[in-house]
Design an enzyme around this catalytic site. Structure first.
Site, mmCIF file in Angstrom:
data_model
loop_
_atom_site.group_PDB
_atom_site.id
_atom_site.type_symbol
_atom_site.label_atom_id
_atom_site.label_comp_id
_atom_site.label_asym_id
_atom_site.label_seq_id
_atom_site.Cartn_x
_atom_site.Cartn_y
_atom_site.Cartn_z
ATOM 1 N N HIS A 60 0.842 -1.200 0.000
ATOM 2 C CA HIS A 60 0.000 0.000 0.000
ATOM 3 C C HIS A 60 0.873 1.245 0.000
ATOM 4 O O HIS A 60 1.299 1.736 1.050
ATOM 5 C CB HIS A 60 -0.919 -0.003 1.226
ATOM 6 C CG HIS A 60 -1.958 1.062 1.208
ATOM 7 N ND1 HIS A 60 -3.224 0.873 1.701
ATOM 8 C CD2 HIS A 60 -1.937 2.351 0.770
ATOM 9 C CE1 HIS A 60 -3.935 1.980 1.566
ATOM 10 N NE2 HIS A 60 -3.157 2.901 1.000
ATOM 11 N N LEU A 63 2.748 6.285 -5.218
ATOM 12 C CA LEU A 63 3.917 6.805 -5.916
ATOM 13 C C LEU A 63 3.618 8.116 -6.632
ATOM 14 O O LEU A 63 4.523 8.747 -7.175
ATOM 15 C CB LEU A 63 4.466 5.770 -6.896
ATOM 16 C CG LEU A 63 5.016 4.490 -6.263
ATOM 17 C CD1 LEU A 63 5.564 3.557 -7.334
ATOM 18 C CD2 LEU A 63 6.089 4.796 -5.224
ATOM 19 N N ARG A 64 2.336 8.509 -6.675
ATOM 20 C CA ARG A 64 1.902 9.833 -7.139
ATOM 21 C C ARG A 64 2.061 10.070 -8.639
ATOM 22 O O ARG A 64 1.750 11.162 -9.118
ATOM 23 C CB ARG A 64 2.655 10.931 -6.385
ATOM 24 C CG ARG A 64 2.512 10.902 -4.878
ATOM 25 C CD ARG A 64 1.086 11.031 -4.434
ATOM 26 N NE ARG A 64 0.950 11.388 -3.013
ATOM 27 C CZ ARG A 64 -0.177 11.341 -2.351
ATOM 28 N NH1 ARG A 64 -1.280 10.954 -2.972
ATOM 29 N NH2 ARG A 64 -0.239 11.684 -1.085
ATOM 30 N N ASN A 94 -5.060 6.525 -7.093
ATOM 31 C CA ASN A 94 -5.551 7.907 -7.006
ATOM 32 C C ASN A 94 -4.521 8.905 -7.526
ATOM 33 O O ASN A 94 -4.029 9.776 -6.821
ATOM 34 C CB ASN A 94 -5.986 8.247 -5.579
ATOM 35 C CG ASN A 94 -4.862 8.110 -4.560
ATOM 36 O OD1 ASN A 94 -3.901 7.382 -4.778
ATOM 37 N ND2 ASN A 94 -4.990 8.809 -3.444
ATOM 38 N N ASP A 152 -8.861 3.785 -2.975
ATOM 39 C CA ASP A 152 -8.214 4.278 -1.764
ATOM 40 C C ASP A 152 -8.014 5.790 -1.815
ATOM 41 O O ASP A 152 -7.631 6.348 -2.836
ATOM 42 C CB ASP A 152 -6.862 3.606 -1.560
ATOM 43 C CG ASP A 152 -6.222 4.033 -0.258
ATOM 44 O OD1 ASP A 152 -6.782 3.729 0.804
ATOM 45 O OD2 ASP A 152 -5.176 4.700 -0.314
ATOM 46 N N HIS A 179 -10.891 1.525 1.449
ATOM 47 C CA HIS A 179 -10.652 2.662 2.348
ATOM 48 C C HIS A 179 -11.942 2.856 3.131
ATOM 49 O O HIS A 179 -12.898 3.458 2.647
ATOM 50 C CB HIS A 179 -10.302 3.926 1.558
ATOM 51 C CG HIS A 179 -9.973 5.099 2.435
ATOM 52 N ND1 HIS A 179 -8.765 5.754 2.376
ATOM 53 C CD2 HIS A 179 -10.683 5.731 3.397
ATOM 54 C CE1 HIS A 179 -8.755 6.739 3.262
ATOM 55 N NE2 HIS A 179 -9.916 6.744 3.898
ATOM 56 N N HIS A 232 -5.425 -0.004 5.897
ATOM 57 C CA HIS A 232 -4.988 0.791 7.051
ATOM 58 C C HIS A 232 -6.010 0.860 8.199
ATOM 59 O O HIS A 232 -6.496 1.932 8.560
ATOM 60 C CB HIS A 232 -4.579 2.198 6.642
ATOM 61 C CG HIS A 232 -5.453 2.858 5.602
ATOM 62 N ND1 HIS A 232 -6.832 2.912 5.672
ATOM 63 C CD2 HIS A 232 -5.122 3.507 4.453
ATOM 64 C CE1 HIS A 232 -7.310 3.568 4.629
ATOM 65 N NE2 HIS A 232 -6.291 3.934 3.869
ATOM 66 N N ASP A 305 1.327 2.916 3.772
ATOM 67 C CA ASP A 305 0.463 3.938 3.182
ATOM 68 C C ASP A 305 1.310 5.171 2.864
ATOM 69 O O ASP A 305 0.913 6.313 3.115
ATOM 70 C CB ASP A 305 -0.708 4.297 4.100
ATOM 71 C CG ASP A 305 -1.767 5.152 3.394
ATOM 72 O OD1 ASP A 305 -1.717 5.254 2.157
ATOM 73 O OD2 ASP A 305 -2.628 5.723 4.084
ATOM 74 N N GLY A 324 -1.644 12.567 4.846
ATOM 75 C CA GLY A 324 -0.659 11.664 4.273
ATOM 76 C C GLY A 324 0.756 11.968 4.712
ATOM 77 O O GLY A 324 1.121 13.128 4.936
#
Length: 429
Positions: A60, A63-64, A94, A152, A179, A232, A305, A324
């Site tokens: 989980h 990496l954006r 996401n 998520d 989530h 999570h 996460d 985050g």
């Protein structure tokens, strides 16, 4: 070129192996495990006092990439993974654009091939645009290699939509990663709802919002037969709901972050945005329930996460900061400090939670050391003491909740397909 990891303690719980010996690697594969290897013509790493384990797997992370590379990108994120002893990560959907089609998924795979330091599995979105209204291209993504599906970062609010998503995911033999926070209760909150939030004058996110979401989706999992993986988990009641579901034989698994095991909402009293995440760090009674869930096997995996943000995004007043944190480089040290050095968990059990079980849940290669298989290996020095400073990390963000904390235990060598990608804290790619 032959590479030998010498004199370490091989910890290989999937094979019931815990013994001192050498590991020989050649042409990207493990050649042998145990015994004393012939060093002639080989590069040798002395692992005396260290554990030699299957490469850690974090199921989980964020990496954006694509679209959010100011926060992190595939290269820096996988560098951070290598620095933390992680040889495979599973990245969430996401992004911008959202990974909701085979086309976007393949573009991410291409970027991984170009700049990834460790292996990357990709989790596709449940719904198009994460909007919870229309199913994503799940079939195409499954065919292209998606390991699971998740929205998520957002809760799928429609029970009927989630039911249909579970039915379809089950047809594709993929799990849904959930989530679980009912946003009708949690959307306006910034931290755990409780004594501290009341005293601080900050709107809270009640644990009940997580509990309701977990209960609903366990029921839907039992209705559809779909494998539900609760992301999570953070509340005491949610852990108990999952524990009881498992006792009934339901296809329900869960994970917990290292930071939820380490911190409580007492750390937020200074209004520091570095501790702001979703679900929030909760009260001590919740943390104790999470610890118990790890100890009794209710919780299947420990994850990070890893969800970094640009420094200017986090360097704002508490309620304005996004949720985050970065966690790939601190997770192992946190877990060793919290569990191994307090004699709560053996190193074998920690490897199960951070490698073997994630590989099993994602159905990916790894989590075990076997001759003839890819040499994805982590060498861990359990007695290495180090103080965390954000400026020293490979992730793009400077912000870490562990800033200034001394942890005991660290990965000192990371191999991916037999190639040394990190040695003594320095990432080589």
């Amino acid at each position: 070129m032959k590479f030998i990891i010498k004199n370490g303690t091989i910890v290989n719980p999937a094979r019931g192996q815990h013994e001192q010996g050498d590991v020989v690697v050649e042409n990207g594969k493990i050649v042998s495990l145990g015994g004393h290897a012939d060093e002639q013509g080989a590069e040798v790493y002395d692992a005396t006092g260290c554990f030699v384990t299957p490469g850690l797997i974090d199921m989980h992370v964020h990496l954006r990439e694509p679209g959010q590379t100011g926060k992190e990108d595939i290269h820096t994120g996988t560098q951070a993974a290598a620095a933390g002893g992680v040889t495979r990560v599973a990245t969430m959907a996401n992004t911008s654009p959202v990974i909701d089609s085979a086309t976007v998924l393949r573009s991410v795979q291409k970027r991984v091939e170009e700049s990834g330091v460790v292996k990357v599995s990709i989790i596709g979105a449940i719904s198009k645009g994460l909007e919870g209204k229309q199913l994503s291209g799940m079939g195409g993504m499954a065919k292209a290699g998606a390991v699971a599906f998740s929205d998520d970062g957002r809760y799928v609010e429609s029970a009927d939509f989630m039911r249909r998503a579970m039915e379809y995911a089950d047809m594709l033999d993929k799990m849904i990663i959930d989530h679980a926070e009912d946003m009708t209760m949690c959307r306006q909150g910034f931290m755990n709802e409780g004594t501290n939030s009341y005293c601080m004058g900050v709107t809270g996110r009640p644990a009940a919002g997580e509990d309701i979401a977990v209960a609903r989706d366990i029921i839907l999992s039992e209705l559809t037969g779909c494998h539900l993986h609760v992301a999570h988990v953070s509340s005491a009641r949610a852990v108990e709901l999952i524990r009881q579901a498992k006792k009934r034989g339901s296809r329900v698994t869960t994970e917990v972050t290292a930071q939820h095991l380490y911190f409580t909402d007492d750390y937020l009293k200074g209004y520091e945005p570095v501790y702001k995440m979703a679900p929030p760090i909760r009260a001590e009674k919740d943390r104790q329930a999470l610890l118990e869930g790890v100890l009794d096997g209710t919780i299947d995996a420990i994850i990070t996460d890893h969800a970094p943000h640009a420094n200017e995004e986090k360097d704002v007043p508490f309620c304005c900061a996004p949720n985050g944190i970065a966690g790939l480089e601190t997770s192992l040290g946190s877990v060793l400090t919290m569990f191994y050095h307090t004699h709560r968990l053996s190193i074998d059990r920690i490897v199960e939670l951070m490698s073997t079980n994630p590989a099993r849940l994602l159905r990916v290669e790894g989590g075990i050391l076997n001759a003839g298989k890819p040499a994805d290996i982590t060498v861990i020095n359990p007695d290495y003491e180090w103080t965390v400073h954000g400026k020293d990390l490979y992730t793009k963000t400077l912000f870490t909740p562990y800033e200034g904390i001394t942890l005991k235990g660290k990965a000192v060598l990371t191999l991916v397909d037999g190639q040394v990608v990190m040695k003594e804290g320095k990432v080589l790619k």
